[in-house]
Design a protein around this motif. Structure first.
Motif, PDB file in Angstrom:
ATOM      1  N   ASP A   1     -25.559  31.330   1.952  1.00  0.00           N
ATOM      2  CA  ASP A   1     -26.032  32.830   1.649  1.00  0.00           C
ATOM      3  C   ASP A   1     -26.331  33.473   2.889  1.00  0.00           C
ATOM      4  O   ASP A   1     -27.557  33.150   3.362  1.00  0.00           O
ATOM      5  N   TYR A   2     -25.447  34.298   3.415  1.00  0.00           N
ATOM      6  CA  TYR A   2     -25.824  35.029   4.674  1.00  0.00           C
ATOM      7  C   TYR A   2     -26.795  35.868   4.618  1.00  0.00           C
ATOM      8  O   TYR A   2     -27.534  36.020   5.587  1.00  0.00           O
ATOM      9  N   LYS A   3     -27.120  36.596   3.496  1.00  0.00           N
ATOM     10  CA  LYS A   3     -28.284  37.491   3.510  1.00  0.00           C
ATOM     11  C   LYS A   3     -29.710  36.768   3.672  1.00  0.00           C
ATOM     12  O   LYS A   3     -30.525  37.212   4.300  1.00  0.00           O
ATOM     13  N   LYS A   4     -29.701  35.764   2.787  1.00  0.00           N
ATOM     14  CA  LYS A   4     -30.913  34.837   2.829  1.00  0.00           C
ATOM     15  C   LYS A   4     -31.038  34.353   3.975  1.00  0.00           C
ATOM     16  O   LYS A   4     -32.324  34.334   4.670  1.00  0.00           O
ATOM     17  N   ALA A   5     -29.916  33.806   4.707  1.00  0.00           N
ATOM     18  CA  ALA A   5     -30.061  33.249   6.182  1.00  0.00           C
ATOM     19  C   ALA A   5     -30.674  34.203   7.185  1.00  0.00           C
ATOM     20  O   ALA A   5     -31.458  33.900   7.820  1.00  0.00           O
TER      21      ALA A   5
ATOM     22  N   PHE B   1     -30.282  26.416   6.656  1.00  0.00           N
ATOM     23  CA  PHE B   1     -29.828  25.781   5.501  1.00  0.00           C
ATOM     24  C   PHE B   1     -28.910  26.735   4.754  1.00  0.00           C
ATOM     25  O   PHE B   1     -27.833  26.517   4.046  1.00  0.00           O
ATOM     26  N   HIS B   2     -29.371  28.120   4.624  1.00  0.00           N
ATOM     27  CA  HIS B   2     -28.659  29.126   3.888  1.00  0.00           C
ATOM     28  C   HIS B   2     -27.389  29.456   4.635  1.00  0.00           C
ATOM     29  O   HIS B   2     -26.213  29.618   4.011  1.00  0.00           O
ATOM     30  N   LEU B   3     -27.348  29.341   6.080  1.00  0.00           N
ATOM     31  CA  LEU B   3     -26.232  29.836   6.783  1.00  0.00           C
ATOM     32  C   LEU B   3     -25.212  29.012   6.458  1.00  0.00           C
ATOM     33  O   LEU B   3     -23.933  29.342   6.467  1.00  0.00           O
ATOM     34  N   LYS B   4     -25.419  27.468   6.707  1.00  0.00           N
ATOM     35  CA  LYS B   4     -24.425  26.683   6.580  1.00  0.00           C
ATOM     36  C   LYS B   4     -24.173  25.907   5.196  1.00  0.00           C
ATOM     37  O   LYS B   4     -23.129  25.356   4.826  1.00  0.00           O
ATOM     38  N   GLY B   5     -25.091  26.606   4.227  1.00  0.00           N
ATOM     39  CA  GLY B   5     -24.835  25.761   2.812  1.00  0.00           C
ATOM     40  C   GLY B   5     -25.021  24.473   2.795  1.00  0.00           C
ATOM     41  O   GLY B   5     -24.309  23.397   2.226  1.00  0.00           O
ATOM     42  N   MET B   6     -26.183  24.007   3.323  1.00  0.00           N
ATOM     43  CA  MET B   6     -26.455  22.795   3.547  1.00  0.00           C
ATOM     44  C   MET B   6     -27.461  22.105   2.206  1.00  0.00           C
ATOM     45  O   MET B   6     -28.282  22.856   1.781  1.00  0.00           O
ATOM     46  N   GLY B   7     -27.233  20.772   1.701  1.00  0.00           N
ATOM     47  CA  GLY B   7     -28.391  20.151   0.801  1.00  0.00           C
ATOM     48  C   GLY B   7     -28.349  20.951  -0.358  1.00  0.00           C
ATOM     49  O   GLY B   7     -29.445  21.286  -0.734  1.00  0.00           O
TER      50      GLY B   7
ATOM     51  N   LEU C   1     -21.620  39.212   8.989  1.00  0.00           N
ATOM     52  CA  LEU C   1     -21.892  38.240   8.020  1.00  0.00           C
ATOM     53  C   LEU C   1     -23.208  38.608   7.278  1.00  0.00           C
ATOM     54  O   LEU C   1     -24.256  38.517   7.613  1.00  0.00           O
ATOM     55  N   GLY C   2     -22.948  39.014   5.998  1.00  0.00           N
ATOM     56  CA  GLY C   2     -24.162  39.301   5.129  1.00  0.00           C
ATOM     57  C   GLY C   2     -24.725  40.779   5.216  1.00  0.00           C
ATOM     58  O   GLY C   2     -25.785  40.863   4.632  1.00  0.00           O
TER      59      GLY C   2
END
Length: 174
Positions: free
Chosen positions: A114-118, A103-109, A142-143
C-alpha cells in the motif's frame, strides 16, 4: 540530608541505566550486521532487548522489532516485528516509522502493498532513507500523483549518498 543523598543516588542510578541501555543498543546495532553471529549470543541479546522493551523503552522496542524481523535470537516473525515497530513509534521512535512504512512499501509479512500507507509512515520518520523513498514515490507517482519537482526538492535536502546519486538521475530525466 538523607533526602539529598537519596536524590543523588537515584539520579546516579538512572544515569547508569541510561548508559547501559545506550551500550546495549550499540551492541545490537553492531550485532545486526555482524558476520560473527552465534545462536547463544543471539538468544542472550534478544532476551536482554526484550526485557528493556517491556519497560516501555522506545529504542528497545525498535531493536526488538529488528531482531524479530531478522530472526535473531528468536524465530523470524514479521507480524511481531511490525507490531514492535508500531509500538516503538507510538513510544516516540521515528526510525520505527520508517520500518513500518517499508512493510507497506514492499508488502511484507501479510501486510498488503500500500503505497499511500507507506508514504504516510515515511513522512512520520526523520530517517534520511524515509525521505529518499518519499522522493522516489513522488517522482514515480507511487500512491500519489507524480510530482517531480517535489521529488527533486526532497532529494536535494536529504543528506544521503543514495539521494545525491538519484538526484542527478532525476535532474537529467526532468
Amino acid at each position: 540530608f538523607l533526602l539529598f543523598v537519596l536524590f543523588q543516588l537515584t539520579g546516579t542510578l538512572a544515569q547508569q541505566d541510561a548508559e547501559a541501555e545506550k551500550e546495549l543498543f550499540r551492541e545490537v546495532e553492531n550485532y545486526l550486521y555482524s558476520p560473527q553471529q552465534n545462536h547463544k549470543q543471539s538468544k542472550a541479546l534478544f532476551k536482554e532487548v526484550k526485557s528493556v522493551a517491556e519497560t516501555g523503552n522506545a529504542d528497545a522496542m525498535y531493536y526488538l522489532g529488528m531482531l524479530q524481523k531478522d530472526g535473531i535470537g528468536t524465530s523470524q516473525n514479521l507480524k511481531k516485528a511490525r507490531n514492535s515497530f508500531k509500538k516503538a513509534h507510538d513510544l516516540g521512535n521515528t526510525k520505527a516509522a520508517y520500518a513500518v512504512g517499508y512493510f507497506h512499501l514492499k508488502g511484507m509479512g501479510a501486510v498488503p502493498q500500500d503505497y499511500k500507507k507507506a508514504y504516510n509512515w515515511f513522512k512520520k520518520s526523520s530517517e534520511p532513507i524515509a525521505t529518499h523513498w518519499r522522493a522516489k514515490m513522488e517522482f514515480l507517482g507511487l500512491g500519489r500523483a507524480v510530482n517531480k519537482q517535489k521529488a527533486i526538492k526532497l532529494l536535494a535536502s536529504n543528506n544521503l549518498l543514495n539521494s545525491e546519486t538519484l538526484l542527478k538521475q532525476y535532474q537529467l530525466a526532468e
